[in-house]
Scaffold this motif. Structure first.
Motif, PDB file in Angstrom:
ATOM      1  N   GLN A  57      -6.121   5.372 -10.358  1.00 47.48           N
ATOM      2  CA  GLN A  57      -5.091   6.054  -9.939  1.00 47.48           C
ATOM      3  C   GLN A  57      -4.951   7.297 -10.527  1.00 47.48           C
ATOM      4  O   GLN A  57      -4.578   8.159 -10.119  1.00 47.48           O
ATOM      5  CB  GLN A  57      -3.576   5.114 -10.302  1.00 47.48           C
ATOM      6  N   GLN A  68       1.171  -1.206  -0.022  1.00 51.09           N
ATOM      7  CA  GLN A  68       0.053   0.256  -0.093  1.00 51.09           C
ATOM      8  C   GLN A  68       0.951   1.185   0.254  1.00 51.09           C
ATOM      9  O   GLN A  68       0.559   2.213  -0.441  1.00 51.09           O
ATOM     10  CB  GLN A  68      -0.598   0.350   0.990  1.00 51.09           C
ATOM     11  N   GLU A  97       1.929   6.971  -7.088  1.00 47.71           N
ATOM     12  CA  GLU A  97       0.483   8.694  -7.060  1.00 47.71           C
ATOM     13  C   GLU A  97       1.548   9.930  -6.498  1.00 47.71           C
ATOM     14  O   GLU A  97       1.047  10.955  -7.422  1.00 47.71           O
ATOM     15  CB  GLU A  97      -0.773   8.078  -6.172  1.00 47.71           C
ATOM     16  N   GLY A 144      -3.754   1.815  -1.561  1.00 52.72           N
ATOM     17  CA  GLY A 144      -3.044   2.408  -0.379  1.00 52.72           C
ATOM     18  C   GLY A 144      -3.606   3.078   0.878  1.00 52.72           C
ATOM     19  O   GLY A 144      -3.703   2.460   0.988  1.00 52.72           O
ATOM     20  N   VAL A 177       1.968   2.131  -3.684  1.00 52.18           N
ATOM     21  CA  VAL A 177       0.681   2.285  -4.255  1.00 52.18           C
ATOM     22  C   VAL A 177       0.847   4.090  -3.974  1.00 52.18           C
ATOM     23  O   VAL A 177       0.497   4.640  -4.869  1.00 52.18           O
ATOM     24  CB  VAL A 177      -0.705   1.400  -4.127  1.00 52.18           C
TER      25      VAL A 177
END
Length: 249
Positions: free
Chosen positions: A115, A52, A59, A198, A55
């Motif tokens: 995303q 997570q 981003e 995330g 992720v």
């Protein structure tokens, strides 16, 4: 050595006070977990939390990179053409004044739960400080340097690349460092509203199940990510601008 020791001592004292408060006031773990409870989460869910974290990191970096490219470009136009400044500046201020939490649900409607809306949210929170700091730095070139370049018949590009931009770099890095902390916040805001992965998603899910230890572990990783990204920028700044050491410690 002092740069690392003092922050470590401050963090240790904060954790000790947190632990002491949970013991002294007999606070239930689901209200405020003790530090050992949070550490135990890393042992049980270490792989899951790392996935997570990756992720959220991707981003954050994607949105931040877009904000740096677009922000510097717009700032150059603002610092060069007064008509651009007069037409764009009020719009930038108005967009920046809109609470980003209010924009997040709209981004989900437009772009779905993938995303992309998180990357756009990071871009929105980072863009304004980069534009402001870069434009301010480009305008702060001493007049005597500009006059000397013009007396030597330097072209606009030569004046920009050899005088204005190098002189603006310290101010540009101020904006970049402010924006990198905001970037992590932007990614989490996007994940709060609509995400399937995330660290923001982990916090929402753990809060719904009263697993506050897992939420604290996710928040600790967010803090560590922000600190790491900030000091990467500080290292780059020191490499490019050795004289900046006096201002960054």
């Amino acid at each position: 050595m002092r740069v690392w020791v003092l922050p470590a001592v401050g963090a240790a004292l904060t954790v000790a006070a947190w632990w002491l408060a949970t013991v002294a006031f007999d606070i239930a773990p689901y209200v405020l977990p003790a530090p050992p409870d949070v550490l135990a989460v890393f042992g049980r869910h270490g792989g899951y939390l790392l996935d997570q974290t990756w992720v959220t990191l991707v981003e954050t970096l994607q949105g931040y990179a877009l904000a740096v490219v677009a922000g510097v470009l717009i700032a150059v136009l603002i610092a060069t053409f007064r008509i651009v400044e007069e037409s764009v500046y009020p719009l930038l201020i108005a967009v920046n004044a809109v609470p980003k939490v209010a924009v997040a649900p709209i981004l989900v409607v437009w772009m779905g739960f993938g995303q992309l809306p998180k990357v756009v949210m990071v871009f929105l929170v980072c863009f304004f400080p980069i534009v402001i700091s870069t434009a301010t730095g480009l305008r702060s070139t001493p007049a005597e340097f500009v006059e000397l370049s013009r007396s030597l018949r330097a072209s606009w590009w030569r004046l920009f690349l050899q005088v204005r931009f190098p002189h603006a770099l310290p101010q540009i890095f101020v904006g970049l460092k402010v924006a990198i902390s905001l970037a992590v916040i932007g990614a989490v805001i996007g994940e709060f509203v609509g995400a399937q992965a995330g660290l923001g998603y982990v916090i929402v899910q753990s809060g719904a199940s009263a697993d506050t230890a897992l939420a604290f572990a996710a928040m600790a990783l967010l803090g560590a990510m922000s600190i790491a990204l900030f000091y990467v920028l500080v290292a780059i700044e020191r490499l490019l601008l050795p004289w900046a050491r006096e201002t960054t410690g």
